[in-house]
Design a protein around this motif. Sequence first.
Motif, PDB file in Angstrom:
ATOM      1  N   VAL A 341       1.121  -1.199  -0.369  1.00 23.94           N
ATOM      2  CA  VAL A 341       0.160  -0.304   0.037  1.00 23.94           C
ATOM      3  C   VAL A 341       0.953   1.438   0.073  1.00 23.94           C
ATOM      4  O   VAL A 341       2.268   1.191   0.301  1.00 23.94           O
ATOM      5  N   ILE A 342       0.492   2.500  -0.855  1.00 24.99           N
ATOM      6  CA  ILE A 342       1.029   3.454  -0.376  1.00 24.99           C
ATOM      7  C   ILE A 342      -0.514   4.451  -0.354  1.00 24.99           C
ATOM      8  O   ILE A 342      -1.500   4.490  -0.825  1.00 24.99           O
ATOM      9  N   ILE A 343       0.268   5.537   0.159  1.00 23.51           N
ATOM     10  CA  ILE A 343      -1.028   6.471   1.451  1.00 23.51           C
ATOM     11  C   ILE A 343      -0.341   7.597   1.202  1.00 23.51           C
ATOM     12  O   ILE A 343       1.126   7.647   1.887  1.00 23.51           O
ATOM     13  N   ALA A 344      -0.578   8.816   0.845  1.00 21.33           N
ATOM     14  CA  ALA A 344      -0.561   9.771   0.803  1.00 21.33           C
ATOM     15  C   ALA A 344      -1.449  11.089   0.527  1.00 21.33           C
ATOM     16  O   ALA A 344      -2.385  10.565   0.289  1.00 21.33           O
ATOM     17  N   PRO A 345      -1.245  12.553   1.434  1.00 19.85           N
ATOM     18  CA  PRO A 345      -1.977  13.328   0.459  1.00 19.85           C
ATOM     19  C   PRO A 345      -2.127  13.257  -0.882  1.00 19.85           C
ATOM     20  O   PRO A 345      -3.948  13.856  -0.955  1.00 19.85           O
ATOM     21  N   ASP A 346      -1.583  13.176  -1.263  1.00 16.17           N
ATOM     22  CA  ASP A 346      -2.426  13.165  -2.785  1.00 16.17           C
ATOM     23  C   ASP A 346      -1.818  12.854  -3.354  1.00 16.17           C
ATOM     24  O   ASP A 346      -0.366  12.264  -3.344  1.00 16.17           O
TER      25      ASP A 346
END
Length: 536
Positions: A341-346
């Motif tokens: 998984v990659i999670i970022a604000p945008d």
Amino acid sequence: MAVSSKKIPAPDQVTIATALLSVSDKTGIVDLARALHEKGVRLVSTGGTHKTLSEAGLPVRDVSELTGFPEVMDGRVKTLHPGVHGGLLAIRDDADHLAAMRDHGITGIDLAVINLYPFEDVRAKGGDYPTTVENIDIGGPAMIRASAKNHAYVTIVTDPSDYAPLLNEMEKGATTLTFRQTMAAKAYARTAAYDTAIAGWFAEVLDTPMPRHRTIGGVLKEEMRYGENPHQKAAFYVTGENRPGVATATLLQGKQLSYNNINDTDAAFELVAEFLPENAPACAIIKHANPCGVATGSTLLEAYNRALACDSTSAFGGIIALNRTLDAATATEIVKLFTEVIIAPDVDEAAKAIIAKKPNLRLLVTGALPDPRVPGLTAKTVSGGLLVQTRDNGMVEDLELKVVTKRTPTAQELEDMKFAFKVAKHVKSNAVVYAKDGQTVGIGAGQMSRVDSARIAGLKAEEAARALGLPAPLTQGSAVASEAFLPFADGLLSMIAAGATSVIQPGGSMRDEEVIKAADDAGIAMVFTGMRHFKH
């Protein structure tokens, strides 16, 4: 209060002749009402719903025709009347109930389609006190509970997603007891969650985080294939907390998130949020809810590479959290490693295209970072109970650090100590974190002995040095953080042996003086925070 002892069996099939429609969320209500009308169902409605259906050209009676009483007090009182509740609660196979209906002119209601004032939405948007109170529904929950109690004869529908199943059920000519039971169960769950939101709001307003009765409500987001292990059932519920994170994120691509993915992704994003994006790009790589590496950098790519360097072996199959918009250069490097998984604000368009070449890689965007200072609640179950606590929103920047050794830390050592202590807050106890120049260089997590955590972190640093072709581990000259006090000098000696020159810890041990003396003997600097960060 007397309770009827009559044992009247519930019928399986119930034909719907009269329906009461009273909804705040009017999604699909006109289409449903039209379909009911075409099936010969008499329509009764209230307030705004009555206006909507009338404007759509549907023949619909106002609820005041059942009650013989107009809506009063700005609509606060309209359905709280025997003309409504008698029609919902009457047992149709009970002679006494039928006689009461005849004597008092009560019309039986066979279907109730009701949803509630948008209290949760108003609360989430920060409505003022009077507005929030005014959105506490009274008549709606009362009608829902009455209908659900009398599910032997009444079908209750509280969710627009159940309109189609209702109409499919009616294609057979009537609703079945099984369907009515299912709808009743959903109805009680809905009113329970609604009351939970109201009680939670009052607890916040009155600053009562630990009230006498505590309930936690949630809405099913998705059922999962399994839980932590394949033999365990699992589902993901969202509580409505207005906090950016995995529960509110948009999945741009990739497979369904697993139970473990969600748990690890939450841990990763909460950790990386400790580092303000306006200060520096930051990256956290998580495996089994513990960080493999955390770093800042001049660019997001540099932050990722530095985080990966801490423990590239454990990072395989991990979760990557970023505190800034994912760019193409960083995405190009990330896809070289197997990542869950990659999670970022945008994420920018070029990075999206690069990630798209890995269709199984899950990409989440949140729109913002959670504020680590904002209070909230966390909970976990134990046998027969629920452990609830306020979120650990302690920040090292807010603490008054106390230098307890003869040597004062340098400015760089102090920055690295703060960095390490931020990370240690998110490492399972016992936790020991070595950091240097805004980069973790050794992490020891979850050991029964703090000495073991210190040693394991040092060993991992040595392995990382060999993998990077370095002559010595990066723990040489590093700062080290312990999330709880050092009970003996042995843990400190292990840290010194790994090359640490400065230490940050809460302090408060009965043997603090012994530990301080060991630090002074080694010529290292040590500061006390006065705040512990246990994480179990």
